[in-house]
Enzyme design. Structure first.
Site, PDB file in Angstrom:
ATOM      1  N   ASP A  50       0.820  -1.214   0.000  1.00 43.19           N
ATOM      2  CA  ASP A  50       0.000   0.000   0.000  1.00 43.19           C
ATOM      3  C   ASP A  50       0.857   1.269   0.000  1.00 43.19           C
ATOM      4  O   ASP A  50       2.015   1.263   0.424  1.00 43.19           O
ATOM      5  CB  ASP A  50      -0.865   0.048   1.266  1.00 43.19           C
ATOM      6  CG  ASP A  50      -1.981  -0.978   1.245  1.00 43.19           C
ATOM      7  OD1 ASP A  50      -1.960  -1.868   0.383  1.00 43.19           O
ATOM      8  OD2 ASP A  50      -2.870  -0.879   2.111  1.00 43.19           O
ATOM      9  N   ASP A  51       0.217   2.344  -0.420  1.00 45.50           N
ATOM     10  CA  ASP A  51       0.659   3.727  -0.212  1.00 45.50           C
ATOM     11  C   ASP A  51       1.721   4.214  -1.191  1.00 45.50           C
ATOM     12  O   ASP A  51       2.138   5.362  -1.124  1.00 45.50           O
ATOM     13  CB  ASP A  51       1.170   3.971   1.224  1.00 45.50           C
ATOM     14  CG  ASP A  51       0.089   3.776   2.271  1.00 45.50           C
ATOM     15  OD1 ASP A  51      -1.074   3.534   1.883  1.00 45.50           O
ATOM     16  OD2 ASP A  51       0.399   3.853   3.469  1.00 45.50           O
ATOM     17  N   HIS A 101      -6.241   3.085  -3.915  1.00 47.20           N
ATOM     18  CA  HIS A 101      -6.127   3.277  -2.455  1.00 47.20           C
ATOM     19  C   HIS A 101      -6.441   4.740  -2.099  1.00 47.20           C
ATOM     20  O   HIS A 101      -5.959   5.240  -1.090  1.00 47.20           O
ATOM     21  CB  HIS A 101      -4.724   2.865  -2.004  1.00 47.20           C
ATOM     22  CG  HIS A 101      -4.545   2.718  -0.515  1.00 47.20           C
ATOM     23  ND1 HIS A 101      -5.478   2.108   0.305  1.00 47.20           N
ATOM     24  CD2 HIS A 101      -3.532   3.089   0.308  1.00 47.20           C
ATOM     25  CE1 HIS A 101      -5.033   2.120   1.559  1.00 47.20           C
ATOM     26  NE2 HIS A 101      -3.862   2.721   1.598  1.00 47.20           N
ATOM     27  N   HIS A 105      -5.331   9.515   0.733  1.00 49.03           N
ATOM     28  CA  HIS A 105      -5.358   8.696   1.954  1.00 49.03           C
ATOM     29  C   HIS A 105      -6.226   9.282   3.078  1.00 49.03           C
ATOM     30  O   HIS A 105      -5.842   9.253   4.251  1.00 49.03           O
ATOM     31  CB  HIS A 105      -3.924   8.471   2.464  1.00 49.03           C
ATOM     32  CG  HIS A 105      -3.746   7.132   3.126  1.00 49.03           C
ATOM     33  ND1 HIS A 105      -3.987   6.924   4.467  1.00 49.03           N
ATOM     34  CD2 HIS A 105      -3.367   5.934   2.639  1.00 49.03           C
ATOM     35  CE1 HIS A 105      -3.736   5.660   4.770  1.00 49.03           C
ATOM     36  NE2 HIS A 105      -3.368   5.022   3.676  1.00 49.03           N
ATOM     37  N   HIS A 196       3.695  -2.284   3.210  1.00 55.11           N
ATOM     38  CA  HIS A 196       3.784  -0.938   2.627  1.00 55.11           C
ATOM     39  C   HIS A 196       5.149  -0.758   1.977  1.00 55.11           C
ATOM     40  O   HIS A 196       6.170  -0.914   2.661  1.00 55.11           O
ATOM     41  CB  HIS A 196       3.598   0.128   3.712  1.00 55.11           C
ATOM     42  CG  HIS A 196       2.281   0.040   4.423  1.00 55.11           C
ATOM     43  ND1 HIS A 196       2.026  -0.884   5.408  1.00 55.11           N
ATOM     44  CD2 HIS A 196       1.140   0.762   4.275  1.00 55.11           C
ATOM     45  CE1 HIS A 196       0.786  -0.725   5.835  1.00 55.11           C
ATOM     46  NE2 HIS A 196       0.223   0.266   5.169  1.00 55.11           N
TER      47      HIS A 196
END
Ligand SMILES: [Zn+2]
Length: 257
Positions: A50-51, A101, A105, A196
């Site tokens: 993620d991210d 995603h 955020h 991540h």
């Protein structure tokens, strides 16, 4: 007469369900929309990151995944896609799954529908422009999303909502050995593993993670491939009909991603 009317009503509602929804058993509130793991017949798991993408760290991870011939799933932040479109193109070119995603955020559960729609649309457009791929999965930041949002997002964007069942808390930066041990200890067939690719310790942990999971016989697929392999959970005589839910031995996803 009454029973005849009842029969007609049943037939009518069955027809409505059959024509307005996908042909899935209507046993759960969100059939086929949300996954934190997948019941599969085989040692298949999905690594998710993620991210990102991160200009500094993602290329190292992609090199490692290529060396292992492993396909992963990347849940991308739209802002980072706009900054690193060439990395998104590389992820797609090398066979990884690219997913949404959000743009920046936020906690989607606390936002208006218009705000959520903008977050998802902008990110989807950036991913399409960078890679020509249209995402089909959403991981809400922090795993935070309401049942109502899941339904309309699935209806309007066609996204499945992907959570996880293995969380090494790598965002707390506990060190590569701890990240590796937590993942290896908790991964089972059908697991969706959260990590991540924006933390150096996570990238440092990955050789250990991949080597040890491979040594245990696990095989890596993308999240969509894992879902495509889904098999029904066999009924147990003593189990309740709700046994199709999350594994009872598995902790619920924690609100960090
Ligand atoms: Zn995140």
């Amino acid at each position: 007469m009454l029973s005849f009317r009842f029969l007609i009503l049943c037939l009518a509602s069955a027809f409505t369900i059959g024509t307005s929804q996908k042909p899935k058993p209507a046993a759960t509130a969100e059939p086929g929309i949300t996954f934190d793991w997948v019941h599969v017949d085989g040692p298949y798991v999905a690594m998710t990151f993620d991210d990102g993408p991160s200009a500094k760290l993602t290329p190292k991870l992609l090199d490692l995944l290529a060396a292992h011939h492993i396909k992963a799933t990347f849940f991308l932040i739209g802002e980072n896609v706009a900054e690193n479109p060439e990395l998104v193109a590389r992820e797609a070119r090398e066979g990884h799954e690219i997913a949404n995603h959000s743009w920046s955020h936020p906690n989607l559960a606390k936002m208006s529908d218009d705000g959520v729609r903008s977050q998802l649309r902008r990110t989807e457009d950036a991913i399409k422009s960078a890679s020509s791929n249209r995402p089909t999965l959403l991981r809400p930041p922090y795993g935070s999303i309401s049942p109502r949002q899941k339904k309309w997002i699935n209806r309007d964007f066609g996204y499945k909502i992907i959570l996880w069942d293995v969380d090494p808390f790598d965002w707390k930066r506990p060190g590569p050995n701890v990240v590796c041990n937590r993942i290896v200890r908790n991964t089972r067939a059908g697991s969706i593993i959260l990590a991540h690719d924006i933390h150096p310790g996570t990238i440092e942990a990955m050789p250990c993670v991949l080597n040890q999971l491979e040594a245990k016989g696990f095989k890596f697929v993308t999240v969509s491939e894992l879902i495509a392999m889904q098999t029904p959970i066999p009924p147990k005589p003593s189990a309740s009909p709700k046994s199709a839910g999350p594994r009872s031995t598995s902790p619920s996803p924690t609100p960090h991603d």
